[in-house]
Design a protein around this motif. Structure first.
Motif, PDB file in Angstrom:
ATOM      1  N   ARG A  60      21.371 -15.102   0.630  1.00  0.00           N
ATOM      2  CA  ARG A  60      22.353 -14.553  -0.289  1.00  0.00           C
ATOM      3  C   ARG A  60      21.934 -13.167  -0.778  1.00  0.00           C
ATOM      4  N   PRO A  61      22.755 -12.128  -0.531  1.00  0.00           N
ATOM      5  CA  PRO A  61      22.431 -10.789  -1.031  1.00  0.00           C
ATOM      6  C   PRO A  61      22.649 -10.703  -2.534  1.00  0.00           C
ATOM      7  N   ALA A  62      22.113  -9.628  -3.138  1.00  0.00           N
ATOM      8  CA  ALA A  62      22.210  -9.479  -4.591  1.00  0.00           C
ATOM      9  C   ALA A  62      23.638  -9.422  -5.072  1.00  0.00           C
ATOM     10  N   GLY A  63      24.535  -8.801  -4.316  1.00  0.00           N
ATOM     11  CA  GLY A  63      25.931  -8.659  -4.734  1.00  0.00           C
ATOM     12  C   GLY A  63      26.828  -9.788  -4.286  1.00  0.00           C
ATOM     13  N   GLY A  64      26.252 -10.851  -3.747  1.00  0.00           N
ATOM     14  CA  GLY A  64      27.063 -11.961  -3.257  1.00  0.00           C
ATOM     15  C   GLY A  64      27.451 -11.765  -1.796  1.00  0.00           C
ATOM     16  N   ARG A  65      27.909 -12.824  -1.168  1.00  0.00           N
ATOM     17  CA  ARG A  65      28.275 -12.772   0.243  1.00  0.00           C
ATOM     18  C   ARG A  65      29.743 -12.352   0.402  1.00  0.00           C
ATOM     19  N   ASN A  66      29.977 -11.605   1.481  1.00  0.00           N
ATOM     20  CA  ASN A  66      31.360 -11.276   1.797  1.00  0.00           C
ATOM     21  C   ASN A  66      31.967 -12.389   2.645  1.00  0.00           C
ATOM     22  N   TRP A  67      33.271 -12.209   2.965  1.00  0.00           N
ATOM     23  CA  TRP A  67      33.954 -13.276   3.698  1.00  0.00           C
ATOM     24  C   TRP A  67      33.399 -13.467   5.100  1.00  0.00           C
ATOM     25  N   GLY A  68      32.897 -12.412   5.683  1.00  0.00           N
ATOM     26  CA  GLY A  68      32.316 -12.554   7.014  1.00  0.00           C
ATOM     27  C   GLY A  68      31.061 -13.409   6.991  1.00  0.00           C
ATOM     28  N   GLN A  69      30.226 -13.164   5.996  1.00  0.00           N
ATOM     29  CA  GLN A  69      29.007 -13.969   5.881  1.00  0.00           C
ATOM     30  C   GLN A  69      29.326 -15.414   5.531  1.00  0.00           C
ATOM     31  N   LYS A  70      30.393 -15.591   4.728  1.00  0.00           N
ATOM     32  CA  LYS A  70      30.799 -16.960   4.407  1.00  0.00           C
ATOM     33  C   LYS A  70      31.303 -17.679   5.658  1.00  0.00           C
ATOM     34  N   ALA A  71      31.962 -16.934   6.533  1.00  0.00           N
ATOM     35  CA  ALA A  71      32.434 -17.551   7.768  1.00  0.00           C
ATOM     36  C   ALA A  71      31.266 -18.010   8.633  1.00  0.00           C
ATOM     37  N   THR A  72      30.187 -17.201   8.646  1.00  0.00           N
ATOM     38  CA  THR A  72      28.993 -17.603   9.384  1.00  0.00           C
ATOM     39  C   THR A  72      28.405 -18.882   8.809  1.00  0.00           C
ATOM     40  N   GLN A  73      28.359 -18.929   7.485  1.00  0.00           N
ATOM     41  CA  GLN A  73      27.871 -20.139   6.835  1.00  0.00           C
ATOM     42  C   GLN A  73      28.741 -21.345   7.183  1.00  0.00           C
ATOM     43  N   ALA A  74      30.050 -21.127   7.181  1.00  0.00           N
ATOM     44  CA  ALA A  74      30.976 -22.224   7.455  1.00  0.00           C
ATOM     45  C   ALA A  74      30.770 -22.766   8.862  1.00  0.00           C
ATOM     46  N   TRP A  75      30.623 -21.862   9.798  1.00  0.00           N
ATOM     47  CA  TRP A  75      30.417 -22.292  11.181  1.00  0.00           C
ATOM     48  C   TRP A  75      29.097 -23.071  11.295  1.00  0.00           C
ATOM     49  N   ALA A  76      28.019 -22.549  10.681  1.00  0.00           N
ATOM     50  CA  ALA A  76      26.728 -23.231  10.745  1.00  0.00           C
ATOM     51  C   ALA A  76      26.781 -24.578  10.035  1.00  0.00           C
ATOM     52  N   ALA A  77      27.534 -24.632   8.912  1.00  0.00           N
ATOM     53  CA  ALA A  77      27.652 -25.893   8.185  1.00  0.00           C
ATOM     54  C   ALA A  77      28.307 -26.961   9.032  1.00  0.00           C
ATOM     55  N   ARG A  78      29.355 -26.565   9.790  1.00  0.00           N
ATOM     56  CA  ARG A  78      30.006 -27.544  10.669  1.00  0.00           C
ATOM     57  C   ARG A  78      29.028 -28.080  11.708  1.00  0.00           C
ATOM     58  N   GLN A  79      28.188 -27.186  12.209  1.00  0.00           N
ATOM     59  CA  GLN A  79      27.220 -27.623  13.211  1.00  0.00           C
ATOM     60  C   GLN A  79      26.166 -28.560  12.594  1.00  0.00           C
ATOM     61  N   LEU A  80      25.727 -28.225  11.382  1.00  0.00           N
ATOM     62  CA  LEU A  80      24.768 -29.101  10.702  1.00  0.00           C
ATOM     63  C   LEU A  80      25.351 -30.485  10.481  1.00  0.00           C
ATOM     64  N   GLU A  81      26.587 -30.517   9.983  1.00  0.00           N
ATOM     65  CA  GLU A  81      27.223 -31.807   9.704  1.00  0.00           C
ATOM     66  C   GLU A  81      27.410 -32.618  10.974  1.00  0.00           C
ATOM     67  N   ALA A  82      27.583 -31.918  12.099  1.00  0.00           N
ATOM     68  CA  ALA A  82      27.764 -32.625  13.363  1.00  0.00           C
ATOM     69  C   ALA A  82      26.452 -33.231  13.861  1.00  0.00           C
ATOM     70  N   ARG A  83      25.314 -32.647  13.454  1.00  0.00           N
ATOM     71  CA  ARG A  83      24.024 -33.082  13.980  1.00  0.00           C
ATOM     72  C   ARG A  83      23.218 -33.895  12.959  1.00  0.00           C
ATOM     73  N   TRP A  84      23.426 -33.619  11.691  1.00  0.00           N
ATOM     74  CA  TRP A  84      22.637 -34.257  10.651  1.00  0.00           C
ATOM     75  C   TRP A  84      23.461 -35.297   9.914  1.00  0.00           C
TER      76      TRP A  84
END
Length: 775
Positions: free
Chosen positions: A138-162
């Protein structure tokens, strides 16, 4: 929510970006996400943990000063209150969604359209994805929508495996809280002084509030914690006080047992930087017992100016250290000093090795007679005059009596037979790393003038227990094959003089057995210690005490058939103790531990090794000769047996009459060097005459002999113990006004202090060749 609406929301969030390329990058990043097992295995605590031989924690030390991260906790080790609070605070639909909370995304997007300030749509899974991928931090000024999209994609993958429980467990161990605190274990211990399993509802709400605002002020944390409690329909009465107390707490050592700090520091320095723990050879129960026994005894000695001590317990057969107590903890002003490794003067504890080397070279036997009388040994700084601990001399004594009672003069004579350099080399064979050649220490080497560590000295005694065979100690559990390869390399290097071999035999089993038999003979030490001292054990034990440097160091080291126990008592500062001998200082700790070690099975005496013979011996003394030894069954190295030992008075020295001289001692031209390690008032020069004192029947006997020193009357009688003063002196013996004899001598190594009226002057002594040593 329909699939079409989800796509529109994501499209709004990705406006202005090349969606296909970005999502491809996100997919590549998500593909590199680790498994749960990999994340847990790579968890590196900031603290180093020392484990005992059974894998139980004994000591925890801070290793990384930048962050506080404690060992991983499973979800079962987290209180239900904490699990509930973190989900309600950060992700209320955690158990329902598959990594992305689409309702939260919709609410966040709607609020952004109206420029309203609200929480983000990041789920616990998305936050964990960001914590695992440092590029997504997390950057000091908060995440932008692009970074949130990266998180969302990674979260889906985590939920699929964990599993969901794995996600929550990893999150609680990775989430940063306040300041240096990372992970729930560090927060729970630092702020609340407990493990995560013990967090109650209010403490859990405070912890959850700190996730949202790690560095928020106390009032803001309390307000947010009340909101979390309200979601659970719980009151927040008194939350302000709990928050204030929690945020005021400072970090300290990890919770749990803290009983081996010194060995933990040693192993932490030797361990790889990524090793969270090391399994030692310590026995947890024995380590605690040794620590408690030492501290209890030091409390009893507090009035005698004693505050430090150390204990080591070794398994004789395997060479494994079972207990390593490097200090007295809070009783000491130098608690960080590891007294097991500190260099100190060993005093009389070196005497067994002196005699053992003499036995090995066939210079002495246990029945050999040595003279215990004042002796003057020339050194580069003057004459060295060793004294016994009790200031008494016993004439001619056998080696068994001399070693058993820790007599100093016979030990010096035995050391002189070996020679200083040969003695130093022999001591090195027992693993004692002397820094200087033997000539540097002089005659005092036999009495412990060199410096050694408790660890090395105890292992040298272990060599005696093992029949004269020395091998290195082990204090870390390792792979047996790896240890064998290490020992082989050490042996090979040792053959070329570049390393210490893994096994050496400085003396034979026969010579080691003779030393062991004397150290285990309670009757042999009765003159100095009595028959009921702390050294008398229920089963077999060979033991020796030592006192050095004006009672600055106090030792008791001994071994049974299975264990070697070494104890040191003193002051890390080097200040002297008050009236603490080896039998009163270190011996009670040693005796308590030996008793505990053999509570179930008494120690058994060793069998006679090959090359040792038993012989009944007879002592004879001519008229006028005195000796303390009696006939007994003695043990010898084969070929050195002797049945009769005769003492003639003509064989004595130092007290025999000199023709034509009335003064026997001191001799004309003598030089006395005072010892700085003996209190000045305890050092005496004996004035002795062989002239008779006449008396008349029926009348009081008047002293007719008078000692005159430097022209002044000093004392009367045939003998007087004089407190020596520095300088050159003229001593005369007079009888009825006539000078019978006169000698000149000198006292060195002292300087005068101011004298008071009617009070003898004290001597402030300077350096001397070597200190005298006590039992």
């Amino acid at each position: 929510m329909s699939w079409r609406l989800r796509q529109r929301l994501l499209a709004c969030g990705l406006a202005g970006m090349t969606g296909i390329g970005y999502l491809a990058t996100s997919a590549a990043q998500a593909a590199g996400l680790p498994t749960f097992q990999q994340v847990r295995a790579s968890h590196l605590p900031s603290d180093f943990t020392l484990l005992d031989r059974d894998g139980q924690p004994l000591q925890t030390l801070r290793r990384d000063p930048r962050v506080r991260r404690l060992p991983w906790v499973t979800l079962d080790e987290v209180s239900p209150a904490m699990r509930t609070a973190i989900v309600l605070s950060e992700d209320q639909r955690f158990w329902q969604h598959s990594g992305i909370d689409w309702q939260g995304v919709a609410a966040s997007a709607w609020s952004n359209l109206w420029n309203e300030r609200t929480r983000g749509a990041s789920t616990l899974t998305m936050q964990l994805a960001g914590l695992l991928d440092k590029r997504g931090a997390r950057p000091a000024g908060g995440r932008n929508w692009g970074q949130k999209a990266t998180q969302a994609w990674a979260a889906r993958q985590l939920e699929a495996r964990w599993r969901k429980t794995e996600v929550l467990e990893a999150y609680l161990n990775h989430v940063p809280f306040r300041g240096e605190l990372v992970g729930l274990p560090a927060l729970s211990q630092t702020l609340f002084g407990k493990h995560p399993s013990g967090l109650d509802a209010q403490e859990s709400a405070i912890a959850a509030a700190l996730v949202r605002g790690p560095n928020a002020r106390a009032d803001a944390v309390a307000r947010r914690a009340c909101q979390v409690l309200a979601l659970q329909q719980r009151p927040c009465t008194g939350i302000d006080l709990v928050v204030t107390q929690a945020l005021a707490r400072k970090g300290g050592p990890a919770l749990g047992e803290q009983s081996a700090p010194h060995l933990a520091r040693l192993l932490m320095a030797q361990a790889p930087a990524d090793a969270p723990s090391v399994r030692s050879t310590l026995d947890g129960h024995l380590q605690r017992l040794a620590q408690e026994t030492l501290q209890r005894h030091l409390l009893e000695l507090a009035h005698r100016q004693v505050e430090d001590g150390a204990v080591i317990v070794i398994d004789n057969a395997r060479g494994e250290v079972l207990a390593w107590v490097g200090g007295s903890g809070t009783l000491s002003q130098a608690a960080q000093v590891d007294a097991v490794l500190a260099l100190r003067q060993p005093g009389s504890t070196l005497k067994p090795f002196v005699y053992g080397l003499a036995f090995e070279r066939r210079l002495l036997t246990p029945a050999s007679l040595l003279q215990d009388e004042p002796v003057q040994l020339p050194t580069g700084a003057g004459l060295y005059i060793p004294q016994n601990y009790d200031r008494r001399f016993r004439g001619w004594v056998s080696v068994r009596t001399a070693l058993g009672n820790s007599l100093n003069v016979p030990a010096v004579r035995a050391g002189a037979m070996l020679g200083a350099d040969a003695l130093a080399e022999g001591l090195r064979g027992f693993g004692l790393a002397l820094k200087e050649p033997g000539g540097f220490y002089g005659p005092g080497l036999a009495l412990g003038s060199a410096e050694v560590t408790l660890r090395d000295l105890s292992n040298a005694y272990r060599a005696l227990a093992n029949g004269g065979r020395w091998s290195p100690l082990r204090w870390q559990v390792g792979d047996a094959k790896r240890d064998a390869k290490r020992d082989a390399k050490r042996d090979q290097a040792g053959a070329h003089g570049t390393a210490t071999p893994s096994q050496v035999s400085p003396i034979s089993p026969a010579a080691a057995h003779l030393v062991t038999d004397i150290l285990a003979d309670n009757g042999a030490r009765a003159l100095s210690f009595g028959l009921h001292s702390a050294l008398a054990t229920r089963g077999f034990a060979a033991v020796k005490t030592g006192t050095s440097k004006d009672m600055r160091d106090n030792w008791c080291i001994g071994y049974t058939d299975r264990y070697t126990v070494g104890v040191w008592v003193g002051n890390a500062s080097g200040s002297p103790m008050h009236d603490v001998s080896g039998v009163a200082g270190a011996a009670p700790v040693w005796a308590s531990l030996v008793q505990a070690l053999h509570r179930e099975r008494p120690s058994r005496a060793p069998d006679l090794p090959p090359g040792v013979r038993q012989q009944r011996i007879h002592f004879e003394a001519s008229a006028g000769a005195s000796m303390v030894d009696v006939d007994r069954l003695e043990r010898f190295i084969e070929g050195t047996e002797q049945a009769t030992w005769r003492l003639d008075v003509a064989a004595t020295s130092g007290t025999a009459a000199r023709p034509g001289r009335a003064i026997v001692s001191p001799q004309d031209g003598a030089i006395f060097a005072l010892d700085p390690d003996i209190p000045p008032r305890a050092q005496r020069v004996t004035l002795r005459s062989q002239a008779a004192q006449p008396g008349q029947t029926g009348q009081p006997v008047q002293p007719a002999l008078a000692w005159w020193l430097d022209g002044r009357r000093l004392a009367t009688g045939a003998r007087h113990d004089w407190l020596p003063m520095p300088g050159r002196h003229v001593l005369s013996l007079r009888q009825q006004g006539q000078v019978l004899d006169e000698v000149r001598f000198e006292v060195r190594g002292a300087s005068l202090t101011p004298c008071q009226a009617r009070t003898p002057c004290a001597a402030s002594v300077g350096p001397s060749p070597a200190p005298n040593r006590g039992p």
